[in-house]
Motif scaffolding. Structure first.
Motif, PDB file in Angstrom:
ATOM      1  N   MET A   1      42.717  41.415  42.383  1.00  0.00           N
ATOM      2  CA  MET A   1      42.182  41.677  41.068  1.00  0.00           C
ATOM      3  C   MET A   1      42.964  40.887  40.018  1.00  0.00           C
ATOM      4  SD  MET A   1      40.873  45.246  39.540  1.00  0.00           S
ATOM      5  CE  MET A   1      42.193  45.919  38.602  1.00  0.00           C
ATOM      6  N   LYS A   2      44.233  40.635  40.276  1.00  0.00           N
ATOM      7  CA  LYS A   2      45.048  39.850  39.348  1.00  0.00           C
ATOM      8  C   LYS A   2      44.461  38.442  39.201  1.00  0.00           C
ATOM      9  CE  LYS A   2      48.910  37.815  40.413  1.00  0.00           C
ATOM     10  NZ  LYS A   2      50.237  37.575  40.957  1.00  0.00           N
ATOM     11  N   ASP A   3      44.055  37.837  40.329  1.00  0.00           N
ATOM     12  CA  ASP A   3      43.460  36.500  40.288  1.00  0.00           C
ATOM     13  C   ASP A   3      42.162  36.507  39.492  1.00  0.00           C
ATOM     14  OD1 ASP A   3      45.456  35.281  41.750  1.00  0.00           O
ATOM     15  OD2 ASP A   3      44.395  35.461  43.657  1.00  0.00           O
ATOM     16  N   TYR A   4      41.356  37.540  39.680  1.00  0.00           N
ATOM     17  CA  TYR A   4      40.077  37.628  38.968  1.00  0.00           C
ATOM     18  C   TYR A   4      40.306  37.593  37.460  1.00  0.00           C
ATOM     19  CZ  TYR A   4      35.700  39.423  37.115  1.00  0.00           C
ATOM     20  OH  TYR A   4      34.550  39.576  36.397  1.00  0.00           O
ATOM     21  N   ASP A   5      41.205  38.431  36.991  1.00  0.00           N
ATOM     22  CA  ASP A   5      41.483  38.486  35.549  1.00  0.00           C
ATOM     23  C   ASP A   5      41.993  37.146  35.034  1.00  0.00           C
ATOM     24  OD1 ASP A   5      40.708  41.156  35.413  1.00  0.00           O
ATOM     25  OD2 ASP A   5      42.738  41.892  35.774  1.00  0.00           O
ATOM     26  N   GLU A   6      42.884  36.534  35.798  1.00  0.00           N
ATOM     27  CA  GLU A   6      43.457  35.246  35.393  1.00  0.00           C
ATOM     28  C   GLU A   6      42.381  34.157  35.351  1.00  0.00           C
ATOM     29  OE1 GLU A   6      46.416  32.548  34.221  1.00  0.00           O
ATOM     30  OE2 GLU A   6      46.428  34.733  34.308  1.00  0.00           O
ATOM     31  N   ILE A   7      41.541  34.122  36.366  1.00  0.00           N
ATOM     32  CA  ILE A   7      40.470  33.113  36.439  1.00  0.00           C
ATOM     33  C   ILE A   7      39.502  33.272  35.271  1.00  0.00           C
ATOM     34  CG2 ILE A   7      38.436  32.387  37.773  1.00  0.00           C
ATOM     35  CD1 ILE A   7      40.139  33.046  40.315  1.00  0.00           C
ATOM     36  N   ARG A   8      39.051  34.500  35.024  1.00  0.00           N
ATOM     37  CA  ARG A   8      38.103  34.735  33.925  1.00  0.00           C
ATOM     38  C   ARG A   8      38.708  34.353  32.577  1.00  0.00           C
ATOM     39  NH1 ARG A   8      33.128  35.003  33.596  1.00  0.00           N
ATOM     40  NH2 ARG A   8      33.109  36.690  32.122  1.00  0.00           N
ATOM     41  N   LYS A   9      39.962  34.727  32.355  1.00  0.00           N
ATOM     42  CA  LYS A   9      40.634  34.431  31.090  1.00  0.00           C
ATOM     43  C   LYS A   9      40.722  32.923  30.864  1.00  0.00           C
ATOM     44  CE  LYS A   9      45.071  34.802  30.687  1.00  0.00           C
ATOM     45  NZ  LYS A   9      46.445  35.299  30.656  1.00  0.00           N
ATOM     46  N   ARG A  10      41.122  32.195  31.899  1.00  0.00           N
ATOM     47  CA  ARG A  10      41.287  30.749  31.766  1.00  0.00           C
ATOM     48  C   ARG A  10      39.944  30.042  31.622  1.00  0.00           C
ATOM     49  NH1 ARG A  10      45.639  29.359  36.400  1.00  0.00           N
ATOM     50  NH2 ARG A  10      46.369  27.660  35.113  1.00  0.00           N
ATOM     51  N   ALA A  31      34.513  29.822  41.650  1.00  0.00           N
ATOM     52  CA  ALA A  31      33.209  29.647  40.993  1.00  0.00           C
ATOM     53  C   ALA A  31      32.537  30.997  40.736  1.00  0.00           C
ATOM     54  CB  ALA A  31      32.309  28.757  41.840  1.00  0.00           C
ATOM     55  N   LYS A  32      32.588  31.900  41.726  1.00  0.00           N
ATOM     56  CA  LYS A  32      31.978  33.222  41.561  1.00  0.00           C
ATOM     57  C   LYS A  32      32.658  34.001  40.443  1.00  0.00           C
ATOM     58  CE  LYS A  32      32.508  34.685  45.768  1.00  0.00           C
ATOM     59  NZ  LYS A  32      32.477  35.509  46.975  1.00  0.00           N
ATOM     60  N   TYR A  33      33.976  33.957  40.421  1.00  0.00           N
ATOM     61  CA  TYR A  33      34.719  34.710  39.423  1.00  0.00           C
ATOM     62  C   TYR A  33      34.541  34.123  38.028  1.00  0.00           C
ATOM     63  CZ  TYR A  33      37.184  37.145  43.230  1.00  0.00           C
ATOM     64  OH  TYR A  33      37.501  37.899  44.313  1.00  0.00           O
ATOM     65  N   CYS A  34      34.435  32.803  37.918  1.00  0.00           N
ATOM     66  CA  CYS A  34      34.245  32.170  36.616  1.00  0.00           C
ATOM     67  C   CYS A  34      32.958  32.649  35.966  1.00  0.00           C
ATOM     68  CB  CYS A  34      34.212  30.649  36.751  1.00  0.00           C
ATOM     69  SG  CYS A  34      35.832  29.907  36.972  1.00  0.00           S
ATOM     70  N   GLU A  35      31.914  32.720  36.741  1.00  0.00           N
ATOM     71  CA  GLU A  35      30.621  33.139  36.210  1.00  0.00           C
ATOM     72  C   GLU A  35      30.521  34.645  36.048  1.00  0.00           C
ATOM     73  OE1 GLU A  35      28.498  30.953  35.097  1.00  0.00           O
ATOM     74  OE2 GLU A  35      29.783  29.319  35.790  1.00  0.00           O
ATOM     75  N   GLY A  36      31.454  35.389  36.623  1.00  0.00           N
ATOM     76  CA  GLY A  36      31.399  36.847  36.552  1.00  0.00           C
ATOM     77  C   GLY A  36      30.355  37.428  37.481  1.00  0.00           C
ATOM     78  N   ALA A  37      29.868  36.602  38.424  1.00  0.00           N
ATOM     79  CA  ALA A  37      28.818  37.045  39.343  1.00  0.00           C
ATOM     80  C   ALA A  37      29.341  38.010  40.389  1.00  0.00           C
ATOM     81  CB  ALA A  37      28.180  35.837  40.035  1.00  0.00           C
ATOM     82  N   ALA A  38      30.631  37.941  40.677  1.00  0.00           N
ATOM     83  CA  ALA A  38      31.219  38.819  41.682  1.00  0.00           C
ATOM     84  C   ALA A  38      32.512  39.390  41.140  1.00  0.00           C
ATOM     85  CB  ALA A  38      31.499  38.034  42.960  1.00  0.00           C
ATOM     86  N   VAL A  39      32.721  40.645  41.394  1.00  0.00           N
ATOM     87  CA  VAL A  39      33.984  41.269  41.018  1.00  0.00           C
ATOM     88  C   VAL A  39      34.627  41.809  42.283  1.00  0.00           C
ATOM     89  CG1 VAL A  39      33.388  41.810  38.634  1.00  0.00           C
ATOM     90  CG2 VAL A  39      32.761  43.397  40.419  1.00  0.00           C
TER      91      VAL A  39
END
Length: 65
Positions: A1-10, A31-39
Motif C-alpha cells: 500500500m505504501k507503493d500505491y500511495d507513492e505512485i499516485r502522489k508522484r 500503470a494500474k496504480y497511476c490510473e487508479g484502476a486498481a487498488v
C-alpha cells in the motif's frame, strides 16, 4: 500500500510512469496504480458457477438414458 500511495502522489504531480517505475525499482502495477484502476487492498471475489449437475439442470428432466 505504501507503493500505491507513492505512485499516485508522484503521477498526479506530473512524473512519468517510466520514471516512477525506475526510481522505485518496480515495473508491475505502476500503470494500474497511476490510473487508479486498481487498488492493492480491494480484492475481487470471482463469481463461480457450480459444476455439480443436479436433477433438472441438464434440461432432460434428470432422466438417464
Amino acid at each position: 500500500m505504501k507503493d500505491y500511495d507513492e505512485i499516485r502522489k508522484r503521477y498526479l504531480a506530473g512524473e512519468s510512469q517510466r520514471k516512477i517505475a525506475k526510481s522505485l525499482g518496480i515495473s508491475r502495477n505502476v500503470a494500474k496504480y497511476c490510473e487508479g484502476a486498481a487498488v492493492p487492498w480491494a480484492r475481487k471475489t470471482p463469481e463461480r458457477v457450480s459444476a455439480v449437475h443436479t436433477e433438472g439442470s441438464l434440461g432432460d428432466g434428470g432422466n438417464v438414458i
